[in-house]
Every structure is written in C-alpha cells, then in structure tokens.
Design an enzyme around this catalytic site. Structure first.
Site, PDB file in Angstrom:
ATOM      1  N   GLU A 278       0.813  -1.204   0.000  1.00  0.00           N
ATOM      2  CA  GLU A 278       0.000   0.000   0.000  1.00  0.00           C
ATOM      3  C   GLU A 278       0.851   1.260   0.000  1.00  0.00           C
ATOM      4  OE1 GLU A 278      -4.295   0.106   1.821  1.00  0.00           O
ATOM      5  OE2 GLU A 278      -2.905   0.874   3.326  1.00  0.00           O
ATOM      6  N   HIS A 299       8.425 -27.208  -0.614  1.00  0.00           N
ATOM      7  CA  HIS A 299       7.886 -28.370  -1.311  1.00  0.00           C
ATOM      8  C   HIS A 299       6.753 -27.989  -2.254  1.00  0.00           C
ATOM      9  CE1 HIS A 299      10.086 -31.334   1.233  1.00  0.00           C
ATOM     10  NE2 HIS A 299      10.108 -30.285   2.042  1.00  0.00           N
ATOM     11  N   LYS A 413     -14.301   0.538  -3.825  1.00  0.00           N
ATOM     12  CA  LYS A 413     -15.371   0.971  -2.929  1.00  0.00           C
ATOM     13  C   LYS A 413     -16.464   1.692  -3.706  1.00  0.00           C
ATOM     14  CE  LYS A 413     -12.401   1.602   1.136  1.00  0.00           C
ATOM     15  NZ  LYS A 413     -11.907   2.554   2.141  1.00  0.00           N
TER      16      LYS A 413
END
Length: 437
Positions: A278, A299, A413
C-alpha cells in the site's frame, strides 16, 4: 537488535549499490524526522515509541484487564491496518494461555466465516473492540452491526455498552459520534498515523494487551530500534534494506518475497505485505510483496523460486534463538535413515535447512537478504515492527512516491457502493450493471 546480512547480494549488484544512495537516504531520513516530505502529515509513527500518550497507554492496560476479567473472548472488528498489526503480533508471539480468545471480524464479507465466528461465541462471554477511523468502512461497519446486535441480545443494551470499546477518531466521524452517545470507552486513532503504521497505537495495543502480551516490552523494543535507526550511515540496517530493495528494483527485480521459517509468522507477513504494497504500489511503480513459509513452501513454491522466471528476490526473516530445545531421538531400526541426526537439536536441522536453501536460491539466480532478530519475544517484535515501518518510509521516498497515501484503494469501494444501491451512485450503478451483463 535487528541486523541485516547483505553478503548474498554482491554478485547481483554493482559495488556502489549502497554508497551511491547514501546522500538520498540521508535526505529521506531528514524528511521522516522532520515530517516535511510527501505525506509528512502521516509520519507521527516516526517518533511514537518515545512520544506516545502515556495516559492513554495506562488506560489501554486497564481496559485490557477489565476485558480479561469479564470475557472469555474478544472480537476485534477492523480491516487492513485496523487489524493486521494486532493479529500479526498475537499470532507471532502466541496468546497467553489464560487470556481470552481473540477473534477477528470485519475483514471479510463472507457469510460462512461470519456465521462460524458467531457459532464460536455461543455460551461464551465476549467483548468487542471496533476499530475504524470513520466508522463507515463497509466491511467493519457491517460486522459491528452484527456483533453489537449479538451483544445487546445476550446482555441487554446497558451491559452491552460496557463490553464495547471503540478505537476511532478523537473528535469526529460516525463511530466517534455513536461511541459518545452510547457511552463506549474510546481510544484514539491518531490523526498523524496511517492505518498500516498504527500497530503501536491503541489500534494494535489494546488487542495485544488483552491477549496477555507485554506491551511495555513491545514499545521498549520499538524505542530501541528508533534510537539505533536514527544513526546515519552505511551501517544502519534500515538504510541498507531500503537501498538494497531500490537497487534490486532498479536492476529489474519486481517481486520481494518475505520468507520465514516460523509458521506463526504468517500474519506478520500479511502485515508486512500491506505495509509495503500500500505504501509503494502507485504511479506504476513498486515491488510486489509476497511471502512464503519455509520449509513447507519449499515443497511447493520452492520449485518456482529455484527455477522459475528470475523476477524476485528474498528477504529471509530469521529468529536466532528458539524458545526451547528439542532433541531428535535415536531409532534402533533406523527405518527413515536419519540416525545420523540422533541427538541433534531440531534447531540445528532448521539452521542447516536455512543455509542450504539460501545457497541454492542464490545459485539459482535469486538474491537473498538475511534479516536477523533475537527471538520471538515482545522486545524483538517491537524492534522488527519499527524497522520495517522506518525502512518502508525510506524506501518510498527512494522510489519517488508518497509512502503514506493510498488513493487506489477507493476504486473498488465506489463500484461496490454503486452496485449495492447507495444513494448518490445511481448513474454509476447503471453503467456498471451494463458492463456486467
């Protein structure tokens, strides 16, 4: 104190990768210290370990004691910087066995996850710490409605008020207004500290204290790091880390992987990813922050790291001293062929796995930084938090961005509000629904 080993960068960078950046690092450090760089109004965290509000700090400890005495669980409602720091510290260090369970809500819109949490609270006395600067961010606001309603149904409105703690703006906002009208105990999200830098404020400290962890030691560690990292020059580990990241980015690396050999560090890595993602991911710039848990991910992701596209480098977080010892037993039948390890401490095996992996990845073309902390304890974690925050500020300024804003976060948003039918978004809703047909 935190130390940084950069010896495994030498074959990837020019000799002057650090010295050529010292003048700008000195300039960037001055911007942080004075608070007069881009986003300087949000650099209150820089001196926070020395200048924090002692009166509120004592209130935090008293409130934590009250919660521990009356509740078996605390629901922390928040998203992003309003919960990641607290969760990072609590999961890294481990909740005290006699402390309330700490649950996190408001960071998802998942019905299944929310119902699962509600089911865990059946028959359990609980309190709520809602954390939001404004009180109107959708995810935590919805969650707070749900858990506030659950508290009031179980305890009645009067007692529910005594079980709700609001960490919010000191003067304004929807949550502050509600807290004042309902009589919730409140704590402050400082105006000059952005969410992702707020773990050492009441945002993180109240849940951490409820978990039974020593917040005095946490702040002491941060203060020690602050004192050390204010010393200018090439021996400053924050300067070295910021310079190395910038040099590797300039050399074409695009992904930084934070690796740890402690499974409990998962959410510390999530906090780190928000902090750097951010802060730096803007203006078409920035390293992509990723994380792995070794040895498990050796792995799975290990194959890509070893032989995939050469676009990444690793920062390996290593705690020098485990909290105990565990000796590997002898097997008379030696079925697994591991008797050559009989009597060795498990930490010795882990150390050799780290060293072997580091050498393999460097040989495979992946630069490595090795970051050392003493052990998983409050003082060391306080040092780590401040180290990463301070390095992030330096890194952002080296990159040429404002490391303290996040304008891109608003895009989703606006679309979500429109699709939900929020008043004032009618035109945008029609446009988006047409695109989604």
């Amino acid at each position: 104190m935190i130390s940084l080993d950069t010896s495994n960068l030498q074959s990837f960078l020019p000799e002057n990768w650090l010295t050529s950046r010292l003048d700008f690092l000195r300039h960037a450090a001055g911007l942080l210290d004075r608070g007069d760089g881009a986003g300087g109004e949000f650099t209150g965290w820089v001196h926070l370990p020395r200048s924090y509000d002692r009166v509120e700090f004592d209130r935090i400890k008293r409130a934590a004691q009250t919660i521990r005495s009356q509740s078996k669980a605390l629901v922390v409602v928040g998203i992003g910087g309003s919960y990641l720091g607290a969760r990072a510290v609590i999961e890294l260090l481990g909740r005290h066995p006699e402390a309330p369970a700490i649950y996190f809500a408001g960071n998802t819109l998942s019905t299944d996850a929310t119902l699962e949490l509600i089911s865990k609270l059946e028959g359990v006395d609980f309190s709520v710490n809602v954390i939001s600067k404004s009180g109107t961010t959708t995810e935590p606001a919805v969650a707070f409605r749900l858990f506030k309603n659950l508290l009031e149904q179980r305890y009645g409105k009067e007692e529910a008020r005594t079980r709700i703690y609001a960490t919010t703006d000191s003067q304004k906002g929807a949550l502050k207004g509600l807290a004042d009208s309902e009589g919730y105990e409140t704590f402050v999200v400082p105006d000059n500290v952005g969410g992702r830098y707020s773990v050492l404020t009441a945002v993180g400290l109240l849940p951490i204290a409820v978990a039974g962890l020593d917040i005095d030691a946490l702040m002491q560690g941060a203060a020690e790091a602050m004192a050390e990292l204010q010393k200018p020059g090439p021996d400053n580990p924050a300067w070295c880390y910021a310079a190395a990241r910038h040099a590797l980015y300039t050399a074409g690396k695009r992904v930084e992987i934070l690796a740890s050999y402690e499974p409990s560090s998962r959410f510390f890595s999530e906090w780190w990813k928000q902090l750097y993602g951010e802060s730096e991911g803007k203006d078409g710039k920035g390293l992509f922050p990723a994380s792995v848990e070794f040895t498990a991910d050796l792995h799975s992701m290990g194959q890509f790291i070893q032989q995939g596209e050469r676009l990444m480098f690793e920062t390996v977080l290593h705690f020098r001293s485990p909290l105990g010892s565990l000796s590997i037993p002898h097997d008379p039948d030696n079925v697994d062929g591991l008797n050559f390890l009989s009597g060795q401490d498990l930490s010795f095996v882990a150390e050799q796995a780290l060293r072997g992996t580091l050498l393999a990845h460097v040989d495979g073309g992946v630069p490595n930084l090795l970051l050392y902390a003493r052990r998983r304890e409050e003082t060391s974690v306080g040092q780590l938090i401040y180290f990463f925050e301070y390095s992030c500020g330096l890194s952002g300024y080296l990159l040429g961005v404002n490391p303290f804003d996040q304008p891109g976060v608003e895009a989703y948003k606006k679309n979500m509000f429109a699709l939900l039918g929020k008043p004032g978004y009618e035109d945008r809703k029609a446009e988006l629904e047409a695109r989604l047909r």
